[in-house]
Scaffold this motif. Structure first.
Motif, PDB file in Angstrom:
ATOM      1  N   PRO A 156       0.825  -1.223   0.000  1.00  0.00           N
ATOM      2  CA  PRO A 156       0.000   0.000   0.000  1.00  0.00           C
ATOM      3  C   PRO A 156       0.853   1.265   0.000  1.00  0.00           C
ATOM      4  O   PRO A 156       1.969   1.282   0.556  1.00  0.00           O
ATOM      5  N   GLU A 157       0.331   2.319  -0.606  1.00  0.00           N
ATOM      6  CA  GLU A 157       1.080   3.580  -0.675  1.00  0.00           C
ATOM      7  C   GLU A 157       1.327   4.180   0.701  1.00  0.00           C
ATOM      8  O   GLU A 157       2.258   4.951   0.898  1.00  0.00           O
ATOM      9  N   THR A 195       0.007   9.831   2.921  1.00  0.00           N
ATOM     10  CA  THR A 195      -1.413   9.920   3.251  1.00  0.00           C
ATOM     11  C   THR A 195      -2.231  10.084   1.976  1.00  0.00           C
ATOM     12  O   THR A 195      -1.777  10.685   0.998  1.00  0.00           O
ATOM     13  N   LEU A 196      -3.418   9.531   2.011  1.00  0.00           N
ATOM     14  CA  LEU A 196      -4.361   9.664   0.908  1.00  0.00           C
ATOM     15  C   LEU A 196      -5.622  10.330   1.429  1.00  0.00           C
ATOM     16  O   LEU A 196      -6.140   9.955   2.489  1.00  0.00           O
ATOM     17  N   ALA A 197      -6.138  11.300   0.724  1.00  0.00           N
ATOM     18  CA  ALA A 197      -7.345  12.021   1.148  1.00  0.00           C
ATOM     19  C   ALA A 197      -8.311  12.116  -0.024  1.00  0.00           C
ATOM     20  O   ALA A 197      -7.907  12.350  -1.167  1.00  0.00           O
ATOM     21  N   LYS A 211      -2.789  13.489  -2.355  1.00  0.00           N
ATOM     22  CA  LYS A 211      -1.735  12.703  -1.730  1.00  0.00           C
ATOM     23  C   LYS A 211      -0.804  13.641  -0.972  1.00  0.00           C
ATOM     24  O   LYS A 211      -0.553  14.767  -1.401  1.00  0.00           O
ATOM     25  N   GLY A 212      -0.311  13.155   0.142  1.00  0.00           N
ATOM     26  CA  GLY A 212       0.613  13.953   0.938  1.00  0.00           C
ATOM     27  C   GLY A 212       1.573  13.059   1.692  1.00  0.00           C
ATOM     28  O   GLY A 212       1.585  11.838   1.513  1.00  0.00           O
TER      29      GLY A 212
END
Length: 298
Positions: A156-157, A195-197, A211-212
């Motif tokens: 996973p990213e 992080t994915l939002a 993405k961050g």
């Protein structure tokens, strides 16, 4: 002399304000900028440990300023400087035996606590003529490193990556049937997670995602002095092991409660996980409870 101290203090102060994740680049840049202070900077600024390989023994070891001679590093497994022999300092025969035993002990410690990584222990004499059968004074360093690799394509990213570097520098003075140890421990931690939002609402679409990355990094240094009983030279192994283990537990707890806890509090204050409607309900409930408590006291 005051100007010299002021310049060096300014270099250290500048390093404290630069990103810890790029400390090696920053130190090299300052050494090029102020070459007269290069040795002082390299000797006073902790940098991530280097992972090297002893081809003869087929083992990895860690390199730092304490086992470096020029561009070569002494391997704790073969006692040779690699990649090129430099004729650098090596411990006395008595201390070398203790060094071998400590490396075996901390190899087990590393596997139990870190489930991987690399460890190395280096000792050196503090006396010009260390003799057999008498009290000795020596110093050493215990190095531990664990790296979380960058997520691969099948992971996973949001899989975290980072590294843990710890240096435990100690001095030992034997005093009859006891020994006095002075320990200075430094932990360098780098932890990064992506992080994915996703934006939700009427105007959201499939491309409404972002993405961050969150990076937590820094270093911590602590000191301690302890006295342990000592019946023979082999007694240094449990003494040093207990001392390093206790210090790592304390520093790990501090990192968890202070650094991670404080970061979590700041993030929660900046951005609420609940929506505005839920926030309003919580405020109304809090006001209602406060009113009822006030009425009961009256």
């Amino acid at each position: 002399m005051a100007d010299v101290d002021l310049t060096f203090d300014s270099l250290l102060d500048l390093l404290r304000r630069l990103p810890p994740t790029r400390v090696e680049e920053n130190v090299n840049a300052l050494c090029d900028l102020a070459p007269d202070y290069a040795d002082d900077l390299l000797g006073n600024v902790d940098q991530p440990l280097k992972i090297l390989t002893d081809s003869e023994k087929g083992r990895e070891f860690l390199g730092c300023d304490y086992n470096r001679d020029g561009d070569s590093f002494r391997s704790p497994w073969s006692n040779d400087y690699l990649p090129e022999a430099t004729g650098g300092p090596v411990p006395s025969a008595r201390l070398r035996e203790l060094e071998i035993s400590l490396n075996a002990a901390f190899d087990t410690y590393r596997e139990m606590y870190f489930e991987g990584g690399t460890s190395s222990v280096y000792l050196w004499d503090l006396e010009d003529d260390p003799g057999q059968g008498k009290e000795i004074s020596f110093a050493g360093v215990v190095l531990l490193k664990k790296v979380l690799s960058t997520p691969t394509a099948d992971q996973p990213e949001t899989t975290p990556s980072g590294s843990w570097d710890s240096l435990h520098v100690f001095e030992c003075q034997e005093r009859g049937r006891s020994a006095k140890y002075k320990l200075t421990s430094t932990v360098m931690l780098v932890l990064e997670t992506r992080t994915l939002a996703k934006i939700e609402g009427k105007e959201a679409d499939e491309k409404s995602a972002g993405k961050g990355a969150v990076t937590l990094s820094g270093s911590m240094t602590r000191q301690a002095e302890v006295d342990y009983p000592l019946t023979n030279s082999a007694g240094h192994i449990p003494n040093i092991g207990r001392m390093v283990e206790d210090m790592e537990i304390k520093m790990r707890n501090l990192l968890s409660s202070v650094y991670f806890g404080k970061t979590k509090d700041v993030i929660n204050d900046l951005r609420s996980q609940s929506g505005l409607e839920m926030k309003s309900k919580e405020d109304l409930l809090r006001a209602e409870l406060a009113g009822k408590l006030g009425a009961r006291k009256a």
